[in-house]
Design a protein around this motif. Structure first.
Motif, PDB file in Angstrom:
ATOM      1  N   LEU A 232      41.440  35.143  34.914  1.00  0.00           N
ATOM      2  CA  LEU A 232      42.014  36.542  34.757  1.00  0.00           C
ATOM      3  C   LEU A 232      40.786  37.560  34.877  1.00  0.00           C
ATOM      4  O   LEU A 232      39.446  37.169  34.333  1.00  0.00           O
ATOM      5  N   PRO A 233      40.870  38.904  35.353  1.00  0.00           N
ATOM      6  CA  PRO A 233      39.625  39.783  35.345  1.00  0.00           C
ATOM      7  C   PRO A 233      39.120  40.077  33.824  1.00  0.00           C
ATOM      8  O   PRO A 233      39.875  39.916  32.959  1.00  0.00           O
ATOM      9  N   PRO A 234      38.029  40.497  33.899  1.00  0.00           N
ATOM     10  CA  PRO A 234      37.381  40.874  32.662  1.00  0.00           C
ATOM     11  C   PRO A 234      38.244  42.216  32.327  1.00  0.00           C
ATOM     12  O   PRO A 234      38.911  42.661  32.997  1.00  0.00           O
ATOM     13  N   ALA A 235      38.107  42.507  31.093  1.00  0.00           N
ATOM     14  CA  ALA A 235      38.954  43.438  30.459  1.00  0.00           C
ATOM     15  C   ALA A 235      38.225  44.237  29.398  1.00  0.00           C
ATOM     16  O   ALA A 235      37.229  43.872  28.583  1.00  0.00           O
ATOM     17  N   TYR A 236      38.507  45.600  29.292  1.00  0.00           N
ATOM     18  CA  TYR A 236      38.428  46.753  28.304  1.00  0.00           C
ATOM     19  C   TYR A 236      39.619  47.298  27.591  1.00  0.00           C
ATOM     20  O   TYR A 236      40.539  47.554  28.651  1.00  0.00           O
ATOM     21  N   THR A 237      39.765  47.484  26.435  1.00  0.00           N
ATOM     22  CA  THR A 237      40.724  48.044  25.837  1.00  0.00           C
ATOM     23  C   THR A 237      40.494  48.560  24.562  1.00  0.00           C
ATOM     24  O   THR A 237      39.500  48.425  23.909  1.00  0.00           O
ATOM     25  N   PHE A 238      41.358  49.622  24.077  1.00  0.00           N
ATOM     26  CA  PHE A 238      41.258  50.162  22.535  1.00  0.00           C
ATOM     27  C   PHE A 238      42.631  50.386  21.867  1.00  0.00           C
ATOM     28  O   PHE A 238      43.624  50.273  22.945  1.00  0.00           O
ATOM     29  N   VAL A 239      42.638  50.435  20.785  1.00  0.00           N
ATOM     30  CA  VAL A 239      43.891  50.509  20.054  1.00  0.00           C
ATOM     31  C   VAL A 239      43.854  51.069  18.676  1.00  0.00           C
ATOM     32  O   VAL A 239      42.801  50.840  18.218  1.00  0.00           O
ATOM     33  N   GLY A 240      44.723  51.771  18.004  1.00  0.00           N
ATOM     34  CA  GLY A 240      44.821  52.185  16.630  1.00  0.00           C
ATOM     35  C   GLY A 240      45.204  50.848  15.890  1.00  0.00           C
ATOM     36  O   GLY A 240      45.992  50.246  16.028  1.00  0.00           O
ATOM     37  N   ASN A 241      44.474  50.959  14.453  1.00  0.00           N
ATOM     38  CA  ASN A 241      44.883  49.752  13.672  1.00  0.00           C
ATOM     39  C   ASN A 241      46.068  50.022  12.871  1.00  0.00           C
ATOM     40  O   ASN A 241      46.561  49.089  12.122  1.00  0.00           O
ATOM     41  N   GLY A 242      46.873  51.134  13.285  1.00  0.00           N
ATOM     42  CA  GLY A 242      47.992  51.562  12.414  1.00  0.00           C
ATOM     43  C   GLY A 242      49.123  51.615  13.115  1.00  0.00           C
ATOM     44  O   GLY A 242      50.138  51.699  12.844  1.00  0.00           O
ATOM     45  N   GLU A 243      49.185  51.364  14.469  1.00  0.00           N
ATOM     46  CA  GLU A 243      50.089  51.174  15.693  1.00  0.00           C
ATOM     47  C   GLU A 243      50.702  49.840  15.743  1.00  0.00           C
ATOM     48  O   GLU A 243      50.386  48.874  15.660  1.00  0.00           O
ATOM     49  N   PRO A 244      52.145  49.814  16.262  1.00  0.00           N
ATOM     50  CA  PRO A 244      52.654  48.564  16.484  1.00  0.00           C
ATOM     51  C   PRO A 244      52.008  47.461  17.303  1.00  0.00           C
ATOM     52  O   PRO A 244      51.991  46.484  17.103  1.00  0.00           O
ATOM     53  N   PHE A 245      51.221  48.005  18.401  1.00  0.00           N
ATOM     54  CA  PHE A 245      50.568  47.299  19.448  1.00  0.00           C
ATOM     55  C   PHE A 245      49.092  46.467  18.738  1.00  0.00           C
ATOM     56  O   PHE A 245      48.587  46.043  19.658  1.00  0.00           O
ATOM     57  N   PHE A 246      48.727  46.994  17.537  1.00  0.00           N
ATOM     58  CA  PHE A 246      47.428  46.399  17.222  1.00  0.00           C
ATOM     59  C   PHE A 246      47.324  44.867  17.213  1.00  0.00           C
ATOM     60  O   PHE A 246      46.092  44.569  17.992  1.00  0.00           O
ATOM     61  N   LYS A 257      38.786  36.015  25.602  1.00  0.00           N
ATOM     62  CA  LYS A 257      37.509  35.504  25.344  1.00  0.00           C
ATOM     63  C   LYS A 257      37.443  33.945  25.144  1.00  0.00           C
ATOM     64  O   LYS A 257      36.551  33.320  25.574  1.00  0.00           O
ATOM     65  N   ALA A 258      38.540  33.432  24.644  1.00  0.00           N
ATOM     66  CA  ALA A 258      38.451  32.078  24.352  1.00  0.00           C
ATOM     67  C   ALA A 258      38.528  31.363  25.798  1.00  0.00           C
ATOM     68  O   ALA A 258      38.233  30.022  25.889  1.00  0.00           O
ATOM     69  N   ALA A 259      39.026  31.889  26.834  1.00  0.00           N
ATOM     70  CA  ALA A 259      39.145  31.453  28.143  1.00  0.00           C
ATOM     71  C   ALA A 259      37.940  31.543  28.981  1.00  0.00           C
ATOM     72  O   ALA A 259      37.522  31.301  30.064  1.00  0.00           O
ATOM     73  N   GLY A 260      36.914  32.355  28.475  1.00  0.00           N
ATOM     74  CA  GLY A 260      35.637  32.585  28.845  1.00  0.00           C
ATOM     75  C   GLY A 260      35.542  33.685  29.685  1.00  0.00           C
ATOM     76  O   GLY A 260      34.631  34.200  30.520  1.00  0.00           O
ATOM     77  N   ILE A 261      36.421  34.897  29.558  1.00  0.00           N
ATOM     78  CA  ILE A 261      36.538  35.884  30.123  1.00  0.00           C
ATOM     79  C   ILE A 261      35.886  37.063  29.608  1.00  0.00           C
ATOM     80  O   ILE A 261      36.163  37.329  28.315  1.00  0.00           O
ATOM     81  N   PRO A 262      35.182  38.087  30.048  1.00  0.00           N
ATOM     82  CA  PRO A 262      34.365  39.055  29.637  1.00  0.00           C
ATOM     83  C   PRO A 262      35.456  39.979  28.816  1.00  0.00           C
ATOM     84  O   PRO A 262      36.224  40.564  30.040  1.00  0.00           O
ATOM     85  N   ALA A 263      35.499  40.378  27.850  1.00  0.00           N
ATOM     86  CA  ALA A 263      36.649  41.174  26.990  1.00  0.00           C
ATOM     87  C   ALA A 263      36.209  42.095  26.011  1.00  0.00           C
ATOM     88  O   ALA A 263      35.605  41.357  25.394  1.00  0.00           O
ATOM     89  N   LYS A 264      36.511  43.316  25.808  1.00  0.00           N
ATOM     90  CA  LYS A 264      36.043  44.150  24.996  1.00  0.00           C
ATOM     91  C   LYS A 264      37.234  44.624  24.175  1.00  0.00           C
ATOM     92  O   LYS A 264      38.010  45.383  25.132  1.00  0.00           O
ATOM     93  N   LEU A 265      36.978  45.037  23.063  1.00  0.00           N
ATOM     94  CA  LEU A 265      38.204  45.851  22.398  1.00  0.00           C
ATOM     95  C   LEU A 265      37.592  46.497  21.283  1.00  0.00           C
ATOM     96  O   LEU A 265      36.785  46.404  20.501  1.00  0.00           O
ATOM     97  N   ASP A 266      37.956  48.072  21.360  1.00  0.00           N
ATOM     98  CA  ASP A 266      37.600  49.009  20.111  1.00  0.00           C
ATOM     99  C   ASP A 266      38.740  49.329  19.395  1.00  0.00           C
ATOM    100  O   ASP A 266      39.800  49.560  20.044  1.00  0.00           O
ATOM    101  N   ILE A 267      38.424  49.267  18.385  1.00  0.00           N
ATOM    102  CA  ILE A 267      39.620  49.653  17.239  1.00  0.00           C
ATOM    103  C   ILE A 267      39.370  50.995  16.462  1.00  0.00           C
ATOM    104  O   ILE A 267      38.215  51.094  16.073  1.00  0.00           O
ATOM    105  N   TYR A 268      40.474  51.742  16.379  1.00  0.00           N
ATOM    106  CA  TYR A 268      40.098  53.158  15.916  1.00  0.00           C
ATOM    107  C   TYR A 268      41.141  53.172  14.813  1.00  0.00           C
ATOM    108  O   TYR A 268      42.244  52.614  14.704  1.00  0.00           O
ATOM    109  N   ASP A 269      40.889  53.834  13.675  1.00  0.00           N
ATOM    110  CA  ASP A 269      41.491  54.140  12.357  1.00  0.00           C
ATOM    111  C   ASP A 269      42.812  55.124  12.597  1.00  0.00           C
ATOM    112  O   ASP A 269      42.463  56.643  12.677  1.00  0.00           O
TER     113      ASP A 269
END
Length: 315
Positions: A232-246, A257-269
């Motif tokens: 799968l392609p490299p990925a970036y995303t962000f999400v809030g820590n209090g919302e359903p999709f966290f 990441k476990a599959a060796g794909i570069p992937a980043k996540l930012d978490i916001y309050d």
């Protein structure tokens, strides 16, 4: 259908009782559409087998060379929304700041046609981008996909479908706070967050998957059901820590990441779903937008697809 192209009757009730601010959200979006003087906007149509797929194509006025092309898929729980939501999305910055072409499709909504209509439409748009890359000012080795909420879920599913069909090689994915899991998670169960919550989430999945809403389904329907994240392609995303999709967002990045794909996540309050779109003037929204742009700049510089389709990075 109402004047916004949205389904009426019981679905209108959902809109007017708090979802994304009801019609005020759409009125604001319509006003924003008139302010994009630095962006060239055109409308195109894909003629599918038994229906049409309308597209918005956004390009910089001064485009002189081919750049990355971004398929940006709107949200709305799979049963609401419209292609014009791109004007309130992170994708608008990509046209202005990076000179890319953004395509926003009006895919079929689940209240009219349930799964697999939406992903089929998005896949047709992906094929269209590849076929018409030159005319659209798109580098065919830098086709990116992204979207917010259900659009993020469709973006993730589209990456899986394109990988399996071996048709279009996607170089990068941006599924923002994506709707991935038709099963309850620790954060989507008993969630009372703003804008999106457990009740609305259950309703969205019932509309999209109907009788299979709580059953094992294809990962093209609910990407959290995927077992193989390789290729799968490299990925970036962000999400809030209090919302359903966290939790499902965290799990998606972990599995990549476990599959060796570069992937980043930012978490916001934050407990407001789609806070960056609905409250763009909040400090946290400005921070999220800036970080998103930084990650996109990195992707523009580093992620391409080779002839054989493997994503490679310039280092």
């Amino acid at each position: 259908m109402d004047k916004y192209g949205l389904p009426c009757n019981q679905y209108q009730k959902v809109m007017t009782t708090g979802f994304a601010g009801g019609y005020d959200f759409y009125e604001k979006m319509r006003r924003m559409m008139k302010k994009q003087k630095d962006i060239r906007i055109s409308k195109e149509v894909i003629y599918a087998k038994n229906h049409k797929i309308p597209l918005l194509v956004l390009r910089p006025d001064n485009q002189t060379e081919k750049r990355a092309g971004v398929l940006w898929i709107h949200g709305g729980g799979y049963f609401l929304g419209m292609k014009e939501m791109v004007y309130m999305s992170r994708a608008l910055d990509l046209v202005r700041k990076f000179g890319v072409t953004v395509i926003s499709p009006g895919y079929r909504l689940a209240c009219i046609k349930p799964y697999p209509a939406a992903i089929q439409d998005c896949y047709q748009v992906l094929l269209y981008m590849k076929k018409h890359a030159g005319r659209l000012g798109i580098r065919d080795d830098q086709i990116f996909v992204g979207g917010e909420s259900a659009g993020g879920g469709l973006a993730a599913a589209l990456c899986m479908l394109a990988r399996d069909k071996e048709t279009v090689k996607i170089a990068y994915q941006m599924p923002l706070y994506p709707m991935l899991d038709n099963y309850d998670t620790a954060s989507s169960k008993n969630n009372h967050g703003r804008v999106w919550n457990t009740r609305r989430n259950h309703f969205g999945w019932r509309m999209y998957l109907r009788s299979k809403a709580k059953k094992e389904v294809s990962p093209y329907a609910a990407p959290a059901r995927q077992k193989d994240y390789s290729g799968l392609p490299p990925a970036y995303t962000f999400v809030g820590n209090g919302e359903p999709f966290f939790e499902e967002t965290k799990a998606y990045i972990h599995n990549l990441k476990a599959a060796g794909i570069p992937a980043k996540l930012d978490i916001y309050d934050m407990d407001m779903h789609a806070f960056d779109m609905l409250k763009p003037d909040l400090e946290v929204s400005r921070i999220a937008a800036q970080k998103f742009n930084e990650e996109f700049a990195y992707a523009m510089e580093h992620y391409y697809t080779q002839i054989r389709g493997q994503v490679h990075a310039h280092v």
